[in-house]
Every structure is written in structure tokens, then in C-alpha cells.
Design a protein around this motif. Structure first.
Motif, PDB file in Angstrom:
ATOM      1  N   ASP A  26       0.799  -1.229   0.000  1.00  0.00           N
ATOM      2  CA  ASP A  26       0.000   0.000   0.000  1.00  0.00           C
ATOM      3  C   ASP A  26       0.835   1.284   0.000  1.00  0.00           C
ATOM      4  OD1 ASP A  26       0.930  -0.442   2.557  1.00  0.00           O
ATOM      5  OD2 ASP A  26      -0.963   0.038   3.548  1.00  0.00           O
ATOM      6  N   LEU A  27       2.106   1.188  -0.312  1.00  0.00           N
ATOM      7  CA  LEU A  27       2.983   2.357  -0.316  1.00  0.00           C
ATOM      8  C   LEU A  27       2.495   3.426  -1.297  1.00  0.00           C
ATOM      9  CD1 LEU A  27       5.545   3.857   0.574  1.00  0.00           C
ATOM     10  CD2 LEU A  27       6.793   2.549  -1.177  1.00  0.00           C
ATOM     11  N   ALA A  28       2.177   3.024  -2.525  1.00  0.00           N
ATOM     12  CA  ALA A  28       1.732   3.996  -3.527  1.00  0.00           C
ATOM     13  C   ALA A  28       0.452   4.705  -3.077  1.00  0.00           C
ATOM     14  CB  ALA A  28       1.523   3.314  -4.873  1.00  0.00           C
ATOM     15  N   ASP A  29      -0.447   3.986  -2.427  1.00  0.00           N
ATOM     16  CA  ASP A  29      -1.682   4.593  -1.916  1.00  0.00           C
ATOM     17  C   ASP A  29      -1.372   5.655  -0.874  1.00  0.00           C
ATOM     18  OD1 ASP A  29      -3.198   2.912  -3.529  1.00  0.00           O
ATOM     19  OD2 ASP A  29      -3.521   1.442  -1.930  1.00  0.00           O
ATOM     20  N   ASP A  30      -0.417   5.370   0.003  1.00  0.00           N
ATOM     21  CA  ASP A  30      -0.024   6.345   1.024  1.00  0.00           C
ATOM     22  C   ASP A  30       0.613   7.582   0.397  1.00  0.00           C
ATOM     23  OD1 ASP A  30      -1.008   4.674   2.958  1.00  0.00           O
ATOM     24  OD2 ASP A  30       0.952   4.037   3.712  1.00  0.00           O
ATOM     25  N   VAL A  31       1.413   7.386  -0.641  1.00  0.00           N
ATOM     26  CA  VAL A  31       2.045   8.511  -1.340  1.00  0.00           C
ATOM     27  C   VAL A  31       0.969   9.404  -1.951  1.00  0.00           C
ATOM     28  CG1 VAL A  31       3.465   9.151  -3.331  1.00  0.00           C
ATOM     29  CG2 VAL A  31       4.245   7.356  -1.758  1.00  0.00           C
ATOM     30  N   VAL A  32       0.020   8.808  -2.650  1.00  0.00           N
ATOM     31  CA  VAL A  32      -1.049   9.588  -3.276  1.00  0.00           C
ATOM     32  C   VAL A  32      -1.868  10.311  -2.207  1.00  0.00           C
ATOM     33  CG1 VAL A  32      -3.188   9.445  -4.615  1.00  0.00           C
ATOM     34  CG2 VAL A  32      -1.161   8.173  -5.346  1.00  0.00           C
ATOM     35  N   SER A  33      -2.129   9.656  -1.100  1.00  0.00           N
ATOM     36  CA  SER A  33      -2.906  10.268  -0.022  1.00  0.00           C
ATOM     37  C   SER A  33      -2.228  11.531   0.511  1.00  0.00           C
ATOM     38  CB  SER A  33      -3.111   9.258   1.105  1.00  0.00           C
ATOM     39  OG  SER A  33      -3.793   9.832   2.173  1.00  0.00           O
ATOM     40  N   VAL A  34      -0.934  11.467   0.732  1.00  0.00           N
ATOM     41  CA  VAL A  34      -0.190  12.639   1.221  1.00  0.00           C
ATOM     42  C   VAL A  34      -0.199  13.746   0.171  1.00  0.00           C
ATOM     43  CG1 VAL A  34       2.116  13.481   1.803  1.00  0.00           C
ATOM     44  CG2 VAL A  34       1.260  11.383   2.851  1.00  0.00           C
ATOM     45  N   VAL A  35       0.028  13.402  -1.074  1.00  0.00           N
ATOM     46  CA  VAL A  35       0.042  14.412  -2.135  1.00  0.00           C
ATOM     47  C   VAL A  35      -1.330  15.067  -2.259  1.00  0.00           C
ATOM     48  CG1 VAL A  35       0.274  14.764  -4.630  1.00  0.00           C
ATOM     49  CG2 VAL A  35       1.967  13.399  -3.393  1.00  0.00           C
ATOM     50  N   GLN A  36      -2.397  14.269  -2.163  1.00  0.00           N
ATOM     51  CA  GLN A  36      -3.760  14.800  -2.263  1.00  0.00           C
ATOM     52  C   GLN A  36      -4.041  15.874  -1.215  1.00  0.00           C
ATOM     53  OE1 GLN A  36      -6.131  14.463  -4.398  1.00  0.00           O
ATOM     54  NE2 GLN A  36      -5.931  12.496  -5.419  1.00  0.00           N
ATOM     55  N   VAL A  70       6.996  22.766  -2.913  1.00  0.00           N
ATOM     56  CA  VAL A  70       7.958  21.685  -3.173  1.00  0.00           C
ATOM     57  C   VAL A  70       8.528  21.164  -1.856  1.00  0.00           C
ATOM     58  CG1 VAL A  70      10.198  21.112  -4.202  1.00  0.00           C
ATOM     59  CG2 VAL A  70       8.595  22.580  -5.448  1.00  0.00           C
ATOM     60  N   GLU A  71       8.963  22.076  -1.007  1.00  0.00           N
ATOM     61  CA  GLU A  71       9.592  21.693   0.254  1.00  0.00           C
ATOM     62  C   GLU A  71       8.608  21.029   1.213  1.00  0.00           C
ATOM     63  OE1 GLU A  71      11.278  25.406   1.459  1.00  0.00           O
ATOM     64  OE2 GLU A  71      12.988  25.189   0.116  1.00  0.00           O
ATOM     65  N   THR A  72       7.367  21.513   1.234  1.00  0.00           N
ATOM     66  CA  THR A  72       6.351  20.903   2.096  1.00  0.00           C
ATOM     67  C   THR A  72       6.102  19.463   1.683  1.00  0.00           C
ATOM     68  OG1 THR A  72       5.270  23.016   2.536  1.00  0.00           O
ATOM     69  CG2 THR A  72       3.928  21.036   2.820  1.00  0.00           C
ATOM     70  N   LEU A  73       5.995  19.231   0.381  1.00  0.00           N
ATOM     71  CA  LEU A  73       5.772  17.860  -0.082  1.00  0.00           C
ATOM     72  C   LEU A  73       6.961  16.959   0.244  1.00  0.00           C
ATOM     73  CD1 LEU A  73       3.851  18.546  -3.367  1.00  0.00           C
ATOM     74  CD2 LEU A  73       3.078  17.105  -1.489  1.00  0.00           C
ATOM     75  N   TYR A  74       8.173  17.451   0.084  1.00  0.00           N
ATOM     76  CA  TYR A  74       9.348  16.661   0.477  1.00  0.00           C
ATOM     77  C   TYR A  74       9.239  16.252   1.949  1.00  0.00           C
ATOM     78  CZ  TYR A  74      12.619  16.886  -3.480  1.00  0.00           C
ATOM     79  OH  TYR A  74      13.248  16.707  -4.679  1.00  0.00           O
ATOM     80  N   ALA A  75       8.945  17.206   2.802  1.00  0.00           N
ATOM     81  CA  ALA A  75       8.877  16.940   4.236  1.00  0.00           C
ATOM     82  C   ALA A  75       7.758  15.958   4.579  1.00  0.00           C
ATOM     83  CB  ALA A  75       8.692  18.250   5.003  1.00  0.00           C
ATOM     84  N   ARG A  76       6.584  16.152   4.002  1.00  0.00           N
ATOM     85  CA  ARG A  76       5.435  15.288   4.314  1.00  0.00           C
ATOM     86  C   ARG A  76       5.634  13.879   3.762  1.00  0.00           C
ATOM     87  NH1 ARG A  76       2.628  14.365   7.164  1.00  0.00           N
ATOM     88  NH2 ARG A  76       0.618  14.248   6.196  1.00  0.00           N
ATOM     89  N   LEU A  77       6.169  13.757   2.560  1.00  0.00           N
ATOM     90  CA  LEU A  77       6.407  12.426   1.986  1.00  0.00           C
ATOM     91  C   LEU A  77       7.419  11.646   2.818  1.00  0.00           C
ATOM     92  CD1 LEU A  77       6.410  13.421  -1.781  1.00  0.00           C
ATOM     93  CD2 LEU A  77       4.727  11.936  -0.651  1.00  0.00           C
ATOM     94  N   ALA A  78       8.362  12.340   3.404  1.00  0.00           N
ATOM     95  CA  ALA A  78       9.383  11.682   4.231  1.00  0.00           C
ATOM     96  C   ALA A  78       8.805  11.096   5.512  1.00  0.00           C
ATOM     97  CB  ALA A  78      10.496  12.668   4.559  1.00  0.00           C
ATOM     98  N   THR A  79       7.605  11.526   5.915  1.00  0.00           N
ATOM     99  CA  THR A  79       7.013  11.020   7.159  1.00  0.00           C
ATOM    100  C   THR A  79       6.205   9.739   6.960  1.00  0.00           C
ATOM    101  OG1 THR A  79       4.970  12.321   6.966  1.00  0.00           O
ATOM    102  CG2 THR A  79       6.852  13.367   8.093  1.00  0.00           C
ATOM    103  N   ILE A  80       6.040   9.303   5.727  1.00  0.00           N
ATOM    104  CA  ILE A  80       5.298   8.068   5.464  1.00  0.00           C
ATOM    105  C   ILE A  80       6.066   6.889   6.060  1.00  0.00           C
ATOM    106  CG2 ILE A  80       4.487   6.501   3.651  1.00  0.00           C
ATOM    107  CD1 ILE A  80       4.106   8.989   1.876  1.00  0.00           C
ATOM    108  N   ASP A  81       5.328   5.980   6.673  1.00  0.00           N
ATOM    109  CA  ASP A  81       5.911   4.817   7.329  1.00  0.00           C
ATOM    110  C   ASP A  81       6.804   4.015   6.379  1.00  0.00           C
ATOM    111  OD1 ASP A  81       6.233   3.004   9.514  1.00  0.00           O
ATOM    112  OD2 ASP A  81       4.829   1.642   8.521  1.00  0.00           O
TER     113      ASP A  81
END
Length: 87
Positions: A26-36, A70-81
């Protein structure tokens, strides 16, 4: 972050993120969720497994509005389990 994205890019623009993490279905789902949360829209991802299958990389393209976006997305994506790197 002290980046030079504002000097290198003309905003808004499409920006590609590559997320490298421990393999899970479910990694891709989590990535899309954060980006959304930060850039609502329809997204497709590309997932590739490492040679031994222990890690997955997910590539996603996002239209970003400015350097902070750009920077916010970098930071938030890095917090995914399980995420080890965001490129």
C-alpha cells in the motif's frame, strides 16, 4: 529547508518525486494520499521493486505552485511509514 528551487524552476510547474521505502503493497496509496492533502488532483504512480524485492520506489508527478510547496511535499512524503529517501 534552504533550497534554490525558486531560482531553478518557473512556477507553477510539474515536479517529479521519487519515494524509496521498505517494500509494502500500500505504499503507492499512502504517497497519493499525502500528495492529495497538499495538491488535490488525479495522480498515477509508477512503482518499481529493488533487485531483491526489499524496497520499492514510487514515482509521482505533481504540479507545484512555489518553492514552499515543493519543500512541504518533500517533508510530508518523508514522514510516510517505512520511507528511507525522498528524491
Amino acid at each position: 529547508m534552504n533550497t534554490k528551487f525558486d531560482e531553478l524552476l518557473d512556477f507553477p510547474c510539474e515536479f517529479t518525486y521519487k519515494i524509496m521505502a521498505i517494500a509494502r503493497h500500500d505504499l503507492a496509496d499512502d504517497v497519493v494520499s499525502v500528495v492529495q492533502q497538499h495538491a488535490p488532483g488525479d495522480y498515477t504512480t509508477e512503482t518499481k521493486a529493488s533487485s531483491k524485492g526489499n524496497y520499492h520506489s514510487v514515482t509521482i508527478r505533481v504540479v507545484v505552485q512555489d518553492k514552499d510547496h515543493v519543500e512541504t511535499l518533500y517533508a510530508r512524503l518523508a514522514t510516510i511509514d517505512g520511507v528511507r529517501h525522498v528524491l
